[in-house]
Structure formats: C-alpha cells, structure tokens
Write an enzyme that holds these catalytic residues in place. Structure first.
Site, mmCIF file in Angstrom:
data_model
loop_
_atom_site.group_PDB
_atom_site.id
_atom_site.type_symbol
_atom_site.label_atom_id
_atom_site.label_comp_id
_atom_site.label_asym_id
_atom_site.label_seq_id
_atom_site.Cartn_x
_atom_site.Cartn_y
_atom_site.Cartn_z
ATOM 1 N N ASN A 213 2.229 -8.620 -9.904
ATOM 2 C CA ASN A 213 2.592 -8.632 -8.478
ATOM 3 C C ASN A 213 2.170 -9.968 -7.880
ATOM 4 O O ASN A 213 2.921 -10.624 -7.172
ATOM 5 C CB ASN A 213 1.893 -7.499 -7.722
ATOM 6 C CG ASN A 213 2.111 -6.154 -8.381
ATOM 7 O OD1 ASN A 213 3.094 -5.973 -9.093
ATOM 8 N ND2 ASN A 213 1.194 -5.218 -8.168
ATOM 9 N N CYS B 177 -0.989 -4.785 -15.646
ATOM 10 C CA CYS B 177 -1.250 -3.673 -14.718
ATOM 11 C C CYS B 177 -0.483 -3.882 -13.417
ATOM 12 O O CYS B 177 -0.633 -3.124 -12.471
ATOM 13 C CB CYS B 177 -2.741 -3.513 -14.469
ATOM 14 S SG CYS B 177 -3.525 -4.984 -13.828
ATOM 15 N N GLY C 92 -1.584 -9.330 -13.667
ATOM 16 C CA GLY C 92 -1.283 -8.750 -12.348
ATOM 17 C C GLY C 92 0.012 -9.400 -11.899
ATOM 18 O O GLY C 92 0.007 -10.404 -11.192
ATOM 19 N N ARG D 74 -11.212 -2.286 -11.215
ATOM 20 C CA ARG D 74 -11.148 -3.630 -10.663
ATOM 21 C C ARG D 74 -12.056 -3.742 -9.455
ATOM 22 O O ARG D 74 -12.045 -2.861 -8.581
ATOM 23 C CB ARG D 74 -9.714 -3.948 -10.244
ATOM 24 C CG ARG D 74 -9.598 -5.342 -9.698
ATOM 25 C CD ARG D 74 -8.205 -5.659 -9.319
ATOM 26 N NE ARG D 74 -7.819 -4.960 -8.116
ATOM 27 C CZ ARG D 74 -6.610 -5.046 -7.604
ATOM 28 N NH1 ARG D 74 -5.673 -5.747 -8.216
ATOM 29 N NH2 ARG D 74 -6.313 -4.425 -6.495
ATOM 30 N N HIS E 16 0.836 -1.199 0.000
ATOM 31 C CA HIS E 16 0.000 0.000 0.000
ATOM 32 C C HIS E 16 0.873 1.252 0.000
ATOM 33 O O HIS E 16 0.658 2.184 -0.781
ATOM 34 C CB HIS E 16 -0.893 -0.025 1.247
ATOM 35 C CG HIS E 16 -1.766 1.174 1.385
ATOM 36 N ND1 HIS E 16 -1.372 2.308 2.060
ATOM 37 C CD2 HIS E 16 -3.002 1.439 0.904
ATOM 38 C CE1 HIS E 16 -2.341 3.201 2.003
ATOM 39 N NE2 HIS E 16 -3.345 2.690 1.316
HETATM 40 C C1 PEP Z 1 -1.059 -7.371 -9.335
HETATM 41 O O1 PEP Z 1 -1.247 -8.358 -8.615
HETATM 42 O O2 PEP Z 1 -0.107 -7.261 -10.117
HETATM 43 C C2 PEP Z 1 -1.999 -6.241 -9.259
HETATM 44 C C3 PEP Z 1 -1.914 -5.246 -10.095
HETATM 45 O O3 PEP Z 1 -2.921 -6.251 -8.259
HETATM 46 P P1 PEP Z 1 -2.587 -5.871 -6.733
HETATM 47 O O4 PEP Z 1 -1.187 -5.383 -6.711
HETATM 48 O O5 PEP Z 1 -3.559 -4.850 -6.313
HETATM 49 O O6 PEP Z 1 -2.777 -7.191 -6.072
HETATM 50 MG MG MG Z 2 -3.138 -8.536 -7.627
#
Ligand code: PEP
Ligand code: MG
Length: 792
Positions: free
Chosen positions: A696, A744, A694, A576, A435
């Site tokens: 991440n 993203c 995603g 999202r 965050h």
């Molecule tokens: C990700 O997982 O890459 C993503 C963009 O979502 P978050 O970081 O909010 O889990």
């Molecule tokens: Mg994610």
C-alpha cells in the site's frame, strides 16, 4: 399564544411551527385523519429564552471554535444545562399543560418532536435537531419540550450552523406534541407509481409500528392497486420476522419477533386496502401531486402520519433533490410549500407511528428502487440493504443499530463498535487501504469507499442496497440481497486447505476478527496492525498514558495482541508497532497536540515517530516483553516505514533496552519505501529475520500517488512494473541473505500479485480474511505450474 392546534395551522404558518408542524397542519386541515395534537411555536421558544434572560449567555456559550472538540462538547453541555435548568415561565407551562389536558383524558401518551423552522436552517437534520420523545406522559411533557429546545445546541447543531454561517441567535425551533398511535399495522403508500408515475397505488405494510418498514429492517408486504378500476392487481406477502411495538411495562419502543402465525400472514385485508386507497386519493387530490404517505392502523382506524410529494417520477428530468447537498430524499421539494423542510431533513426513524418518520419512506423520495445513487470503490465484498445512518465525527454512535448502513466521510477507529453492528459501510473518502476498507473486510461487512458525495447525496433513514464488489449504492432493497451472517457464523465451517510450500497468512487489524481469521486455516498472521487497538480507545498514546497510566497502556496492547496470539497459537503472529499518520491521531482525544502536517502520508508516522519518541515507544516494546514472558513465543515484531539500516539499528537497540533479545525473537521490517527496498541488504546485515512488502505504501511512494486520494485512485497500481521490480529485487537479495520475505499489503490478495510473488520465490503471502481461500488455491496453482515447468 404559546401553542397552535394542528387544525388551525396552514402552510402559511411555516415560520411559526416549522416544516413538520406545517405539514401535519395541512393534512389535518384537509380533513384527513391525523392524530390530534398541537405545536409549541417557535415564538414560544424565543419568549422562553428572552423572558428568562438566558438568551445572551446561551449565545455566548455556543460561540466557540468548532475545531476545538473539547470546547464544542462543553458548549453543548452548558447550553443544555441552561435550557433545562431554567424554569419555564408559568404562563407557557400552563398553556402546554392545558393543551395536553384538552387533547385527551389526562393519561394519554404523546410524542414530542422538534420541528425546525425552514428559512433558518434548511438542513436541520444535519444539525442534529431531531430530538424526538415517544410515549411521553403529562409529568414529563414540559421537560421533553425543553429538551427539544436544547437540541438546537447539540455539538452537531452548533458545528453545522457555524460551518454554514447561520447565526445561532437567528434560529428558532418549534415542538410538535401529538397523541401516540400504537399502530397494529403500518407502512407507506405511494399514491402513484414512484418511478413511472403510472396510475397505481403501491402500499407497503408490516405489523406494528412504522419503524420496521421505514428503516427497512423488515421486508413488508407489497400491494399494487389500479387506481382507475380499484382492483388489487398484485399482493406479495413477505416473511416478516420482526416488528416494533410499545413495551407495556416500560412504555418504550422495542423490537419483537413476529408471532409465528402472523409472520407469513397478509397484513392488510380488503377493507384496509380500500380505506388506504381512498385516503391516498384524497391526499393526492389535496396537494395536486403524487404523494408518499406514511400511515398507521389501530383498531381498524387508519391514520395519516406524514405526506410528502414523490419527486422521483421519471419525466425525463433529473429528479433527485439535494437541497444544498444536505437532504437528498426529495421531501424538501414540497409542492404546496407546507412541509418544506423538516420532513425531508429530519430523518427520524423512531417507530412511534405517531407522526412521521421522515426520510424513512425515502425510497420514494430519492429514486426508484434499483437506481444507482452513488458509486465508489468496492472495498469489502458482498451486498447489504438497510437504512442509511449518516455519521460524522461528532455523532453519537449509538445512532447506528444492527443492520443499518453507516454513511460517513471516513470511518475512524472509534467507529469500530458501530461498524460491527452495521450491515454495510459507505464513505465519501478513502481508497482500498483506508481504515474503512480494512476494517470492513475484516468484519465481513460489505463496503463502498471513496464515493465522493455519499454523505451529501444520501439521507438518514433512506433505504439503500450496497454492492461491495461493484462499488455501487442503489435505492431500496434488492430482492436478491442476502442477510449478512453474523461474524461467528460467517466462518468457513471446515476449511479444506491446499498444501502449499509458500505460506499463506492472514491480515488482522482488529482483535475481534481474530477468530474469523484463524478459522480460514491461514498459516499465521502476516500483519497485526497495532494502531487499531490503541486508536479504538479514542485517545492518543500520550493522552491514554496521561489519563490511565503506563501500566494500563501496556496492558491495552498486551490484551489486544494476546487475543490474536491465543487464537493462532502456535502459528506465528507478526505484530507491527504503531503506525498511524498524524491526521488519524488528530481525531482522537489528545490529538490537538499533533503536528498539523501538510501531507501526513509523508510525515511523522511509523518508525520515524517511534524513534523520535522512545519514551512512548518503549511502552510498546514493554508489551512485547510481557507477552514473551507470558509464553507467547509465536509473537513476532515488525517495524513499519523503515528507510535504511540506521533505522533498523536504532529500533533493535531499543528492543534490547526493553529486555527483548533480538537473537531469540523473530523480528523484521516492512518494505514500504523505495529506499528500504533498495537498501535491504544492509538491513539484512543487521539481523532482521524477515522483510514484508507493505505494497500500500510501497506503491504510493514509488508512484507518488497518495493512497487515500480518490482523485488519483485510478493511478494507484500495485502491479506497476516499477513496484514489481522493487519487489523482485528485494526477494532476490533476501534469499541470498536467508531473510524471509512476505507481503502484507492489500495487493497480496490479488491473483496477479500472488503469481508474481510465487514466481519470484516469496516465503509467505498474507491476505485479507475474505481472500485467504482464493490465495491458497492460487498459490497452489502457481506452484504446480512451476514444478511442471521445471520437469518439462
Ligand atoms: C502497507 O503499507 O502495505 C501496509 C500493509 O501497511 P498500512 O496499510 O497499514 O500502511
Ligand atoms: Mg504501510
């Protein structure tokens, strides 16, 4: 005796008068000019609670489960009520008034401050016992003393005492009452060079009350005096934009612009310097060790406001004091044993100039300018200098003012307003996708995350510089640091956007960043994280609905999305649906009902939660329906953490039930698990319009590396061949099925990932606000080289 006069206090009275009181007493006793005053002793507080018989109820009230935030809040307010509403015994009240009357002519303003007693609570600042009142009149005096007493029972104080195993009924508190000094000039002085120990006196000086210098909000003049010859060796006059002073009408301390003729004028004249040097010598002689002194000048008269030993002089040994991890500015390493605790621990930058603003001159206390104090991951680029504000979950966020640096374990959504004010952010925990990292980047606030121990190493009011590229936190203000432009001004003026076939979009998590994001010239928003809108209400969705009703909840989402959709219209905005792990929800009101999960990253989040609670999820979908009704046809819906076609079918059905026609609207999924990457074909058959990586999550689930765990942060590699292979395969399948692909995740801002994606034929890339420009250029470069390769 309810009170002790400063001139009768010595270091031996520490237990009675607390660290601050003892330190001021020592200085007074040494004949140094300290504003007159007295200390309402710790014993007086004890008599108050015992004589009035509130002691038992008080200690019972604060004996609560500290993990229960509601109980904690109630304990604070009940304890405060008890202390404030219980009459002070007449003889104590009278003695305080008599002492006040003896001090002046009856209409003087005084400063009233808590002075924690050392043995009981060495890290008093962490316990929040820092109540300080300035410009207090006779009329308010008794009330303010009681408020200082009540500060023993703030939520933080209760929490920390319990955490550290201190008994509530063994802790006492003294209160310093001292004449206010309305400083015309003020600053700090090091009686020897703070890092080399050389025989030089270094003085920093600015206009007005001490707060400006102490908090680092103004660059002070700097004077270097050779102690042996008395010669002023160097004078650096700074451009002093702001100053703190008392507002004559309200009596409050306010920040004002320095009048034009004073901005670049030298603060100290020869006489001032001579007098300060003489006093500095005396203070050092008295203590027998180099000192860091706070001073103020009014009507040509110099006052000593605080003195602490300099503990940073490099004698070849480690010098930074950590005082059991709580107070790092070294003030607790008191040579004479007098100012043992509160001076270092208090960290109040209150601008009074009346007593100390302890910890503020902490530059000297924690290390020499430029020393690296802690390091972590450079999560949001840029440099910033400012005063440390240690913030924990129980803190009042108004503690953070413009230009401060938030230092916290981990940021939470309800800290966002404070993050906007901050010049920089440092966290103990978290990775590049935490965050703190995401929000800082969007706000354009430099951030260092995952430092492990910033909250234990740094201390309130200490002046630091953070480097959000290198991930370092250094002592003091770095001269090259540029002021951070406000968000509005930090916008690129006229973005010159390279034409690319691959679209370049931008990620937005907080609606407030929309304008800045739109000004990048991005082709749309590739990810608008809805949870930040909800979580910033500080309530879980269920709690929010309980308290305010369904309409208000839907409205909250509509308004948040609308702000971004308007800004970008007609460019697409991919929103999202809610995806917050239970540990984030737990921090909110209503969070007590959240399941306590061993590993929230593998738990109840994303589409799993939404499908499990269609009664709540349908309100999110209702918000989309309302937006479409309102004409926002640029809004797209994206489902997080899907695993397979089954998830997609169920989500699509709910969409239809909410009156959204999947054939008319653009909707799709995030590819965040290996399962979804491998099963994208079946999902494509269910009519998704896009699949967005995603990375991440895709990285953490492919490599089994918890993205928020700094212990394995070095293993988090979005460019790992297995992750890249999943991506390549997915793009290929999607191309065959005419499904757009995008990224993203954070990795979309990295040139190497951009190269890979463009090579593979991704439809769009969504990057962080600060990276959009570079990504646009990188995409163009890769596209051109592909074209060249094809014709060669
Ligand atoms: C990700 O997982 O890459 C993503 C963009 O979502 P978050 O970081 O909010 O889990
Ligand atoms: Mg994610």
């Amino acid at each position: 005796m309810a009170v002790l006069w400063l001139d009768e206090i010595t270091a031996d009275d520490l237990e009675l008068v607390g660290g601050k009181g003892a330190s001021l007493g020592e200085l007074t006793g040494a004949g140094l000019p300290v504003p007159s005053g007295f200390v309402v002793s710790a014993g007086t507080y004890r008599s108050f609670i015992e004589e009035t018989g509130i002691d038992e109820e008080l200690f019972e009230t604060v004996d609560v489960d500290t993990e229960d935030s509601k109980a904690l809040a109630e304990a604070q307010s009940r304890a405060k009520e008890l202390v404030l509403e219980t009459e002070m015994p007449e003889e104590i009240r009278q003695e305080i008034y008599d002492s006040y009357d003896e001090m002046g002519d009856g209409d003087d303003f005084v400063a009233v401050r808590s002075s924690a007693t050392a043995e009981d609570l060495p890290d008093a600042s962490f316990a929040g016992q820092q109540e300080t009142f300035l410009n207090v009149t006779r009329e308010d005096l008794v009330d303010r003393v009681k408020r200082c007493w009540a500060s023993l029972f703030t939520q933080r104080a209760i929490y920390y005492r319990q955490e550290k195993g201190f008994a509530h009924d063994k802790v006492d508190i003294a209160v310093v009452v001292q004449r206010m000094v309305d400083a015309e000039k003020s600053g700090v002085m090091f009686t020897s060079h703070p890092s080399t120990g050389a025989s030089r006196i270094i003085i920093e000086a600015a206009w007005g009350l001490g707060e400006a210098v102490v908090s680092g909000s103004v660059s002070p003049d700097n004077y270097v005096v050779d102690r042996d010859s008395g010669a002023v060796e160097e004078v650096t006059v700074a451009d002093k934009k702001t100053m703190m002073e008392k507002d004559e009408a309200t009596g409050e301390t306010v920040e004002r612009e320095v009048p034009d003729d004073l901005r670049e004028a030298q603060v100290l004249d020869e006489r001032d310097i001579e007098r300060l040097v003489e006093l500095g010598e005396r203070v050092e002689d008295h203590y027998g060790t180099p000192q860091d002194v706070e001073w103020a000048i009014v009507d040509g008269e110099v006052f000593m406001l605080q003195s602490r030993p300099i503990t940073t002089i490099d004698d070849g040994e480690t010098e930074i004091e950590t005082d059991d991890g709580a107070s790092a500015n070294g003030a607790s390493a008191d040579a004479n044993g007098a100012s043992a605790t509160a001076a270092g621990a208090d960290g109040i930058a209150d601008g009074s100039g009346a007593v100390e603003a302890a910890g503020g001159a902490g530059d000297a206390g924690a290390g020499a300018n430029g020393d690296v104090l802690v390091s972590g991951l450079g999560a949001s680029p840029g440099m910033a200098s400012g005063a440390v504000r240690i913030v924990d979950q129980l803190d009042q966020l108004d503690k953070v003012s413009d230009g401060d640096i938030i230092v916290t374990e981990m940021t939470t959504p309800d800290m966002v307003p404070a993050m906007k004010r901050a010049a920089g952010i440092v966290t103990d925990e978290g990775g590049m996708t935490s965050h703190a990292a995401i929000v800082s980047r969007e706000l354009g606030v430099p951030a260092v995350v995952g430092s492990t121990d910033a909250t234990a190493t740094l201390t309130d009011d200490q002046r630091i510089t953070i480097d959000g590229d290198k991930g370092t936190v250094t002592q003091g203000r770095t001269e090259t640091t540029e002021e951070r432009e406000p968000i509005e001004e930090a916008r690129p003026k006229t973005p010159v956007k390279p034409m690319t076939a691959t679209e370049v979009k931008v990620n937005v998590s907080i609606p407030e960043a929309a304008e800045r994001a739109a000004a990048t010239g991005a082709d749309g928003v590739g990810l608008l994280r809805m949870e930040h809108m909800i979580l910033s209400t500080n309530k879980t969705p269920a709690k929010y609905i309980d308290d305010h009703g369904v309409d208000a909840y839907v409205n909250e989402i509509v308004e948040g999305v609308r702000g971004v959709a308007d800004e970008f219209y007609p460019r697409p905005v991919r929103v999202r649906t809610l995806d917050a792990p239970t540990d984030e929800f737990r921090q909110l009101q209503g969070g007590e009902d959240e399941p306590d999960e061993h590993n929230p990253m593998l738990g109840y989040r994303g589409i799993r939660r939404s499908l499990d609670r269609p009664d709540v999820f349908k309100h999110e979908l209702e918000a989309f329906a309302r937006l479409y009704e309102m004409g926002y046809d640029n809004v797209e819906i994206m489902f997080p953490l899907v695993n397979d076609a089954e998830d997609v079918i169920r989500a699509r059905n709910l969409m239809e039930e909410s009156g959204i026609d999947p054939d008319k609207r653009t909707w799709g999924v995030m590819i965040e698990t290996p399962a979804s990457a491998l099963g994208v074909e079946q999902m494509a058959e269910q009519g998704i319009d896009f699949a967005s990586f995603g990375t991440n999550d895709l990285t953490q689930y492919t490599l089994a590396v918890d993205r928020n765990n700094e212990n394995v942060a070095d293993r988090f590699d979005e460019l790992h061949p297995s992750v890249l292979q999943l991506i390549s395969q997915t793009i290929e399948t999607c191309r065959e099925h005419d499904v757009d692909t995008s990224i993203c995740g954070q990795a979309g801002s990295k040139p190497k990932m951009v190269q890979h994606l463009v090579d593979e034929g991704v439809s769009s890339i969504s990057a962080n606000i600060d990276a959009v420009r570079d990504v646009q250029h990188e995409v163009k470069r890769v596209e051109q080289s592909l074209i060249l390769d094809s014709v060669r």
